[in-house]
Design an enzyme around this catalytic site. Sequence first.
Site, mmCIF file in Angstrom:
data_model
loop_
_atom_site.group_PDB
_atom_site.id
_atom_site.type_symbol
_atom_site.label_atom_id
_atom_site.label_comp_id
_atom_site.label_asym_id
_atom_site.label_seq_id
_atom_site.Cartn_x
_atom_site.Cartn_y
_atom_site.Cartn_z
ATOM 1 N N GLY A 89 -18.671 -15.160 -25.047
ATOM 2 C CA GLY A 89 -19.046 -16.568 -25.116
ATOM 3 C C GLY A 89 -18.509 -17.209 -26.370
ATOM 4 N N TYR A 114 -13.203 -6.930 -16.072
ATOM 5 C CA TYR A 114 -12.757 -8.118 -16.794
ATOM 6 C C TYR A 114 -13.606 -8.468 -18.012
ATOM 7 C CZ TYR A 114 -11.399 -13.021 -17.570
ATOM 8 O OH TYR A 114 -10.978 -14.185 -18.130
#
Length: 474
Positions: free
Chosen positions: A42, A256
Amino acid sequence: MNHAVTIDDDAFHHECGVCGVFGHEEAANLTYLGLYALQHRGQEAAGVTSCDGTLFHTHRGMGRVADVFGAEDMDRLKGRHAIGHVRYSTSGASVERNAQPLVIDYQHGGLGMAHNGNLVNAAQLRQDLERQGSIFQTEMDTEVIIHLVARALGTSVEERLANALREVRGAYTLVALTESRLVGARDPLGFRPLVLGEIDGAYVLASETCALDLIGAELIRDIEPGEMVVITRDGVRSLFPFEPQPRRMCVFEYMYFARPDSTLDGINVYNARKAIGRELAREHPVEADVVVPVPDSGVAAAMGYAEESGLPLELGLIRNHYVGRTFIEPKQAIRHFGVKVKLNAVRDVLKGKRVILVDDSIVRGTTSAKIVGMVKAAGAREVHMRISAPPTIGPCHYGIDTPDRDQLIAATHSQEQIRASLGCETLAYLSLDGLYRGMGGRAPGYCDACFSDDYPVAPEGKAQQMSLLREEAG
């Protein structure tokens, strides 16, 4: 002002990352460094809350960790206990009030919380709480949990937290801090990872092992699905307050989201990605001269593909890592500018070659088409697209920011239609069985709903949630 979107807008986005330290004189600094290692989860906001045993100290802001925290900010985060959070906005707008951790004072003292994941019944719970008088300051699922804890019965924070979490459905990995304890919890299906480590007699909770590595902490173990750990001066206590359910770790963590140097549930992410690439080469070989990864997510799979096929691996695409989410376009249009500012083709590597281009996924397909075009413009004779995952046909409802189903190209187009739209000579996806062979089998159970439409927790539709939120506003 004209802003161009980047290559990242046609990709899955990481959810969030959490970290917590208990019992260390540099708790806030270690938490800050842990967040640094988790930055890939993030980049929109970051925050740290510390506790000195009496008072809570919080600093939060928009942007990456290095931009949010300065030396003076860290000096104010006093105490031997701390929690932190990096955020990508899967729920709630990207504004500072939605940065975490959240901290409240209620009848049992102070409570700080940081959360990774999405609750599928958050909108309904929020509506019910507001009808009972709760006032919300943010748009995040985390605040729903905070309100539930504040209302829950129990003689300890872990009992109140467990009672609150019994009301939620969906994905959560969270860390909670009080004046005397650090609590970590993972939802019963284990969608998102959480690990426990130790450094200098202090304990650390983090979303991934790479955070432990950076601060020099030793991995103790993964937190189990449905487990709650309570850390106090007396050590670590483990609870299993929820009904056991089949384990369903998000398979995309391995493909991923997690950093390649992390180990999740005993599986090293880098090795898993290489093995997945080898399976892709076995399933879909093609006559070619060179294997080229789409950086950065396709690199490990491309290495595996190259090893299995006996073809050379070349970095035919170079990524600029210093590009933000938006940028100003030049007034004179540049073809494929949004992609070219992030990736550049190496003409000498690609010219005259039959290229196998390896990537981890195709989402909307717009960026993949531009990348294929870029490789051909650099002189590639043929481009064969290989995807180290099955076709993505469904959105995620558990903490990954994905487009709606009608924007997922594999949900609305045949494989031949996708190939034609990309402009490549051939296109092939790894099968779901091949994916699991690369990961060593289906045990211990994964969530693959984005590939299979098998949702382990029935999602509330976005339309239903938006209707509830509009009803609240009205």
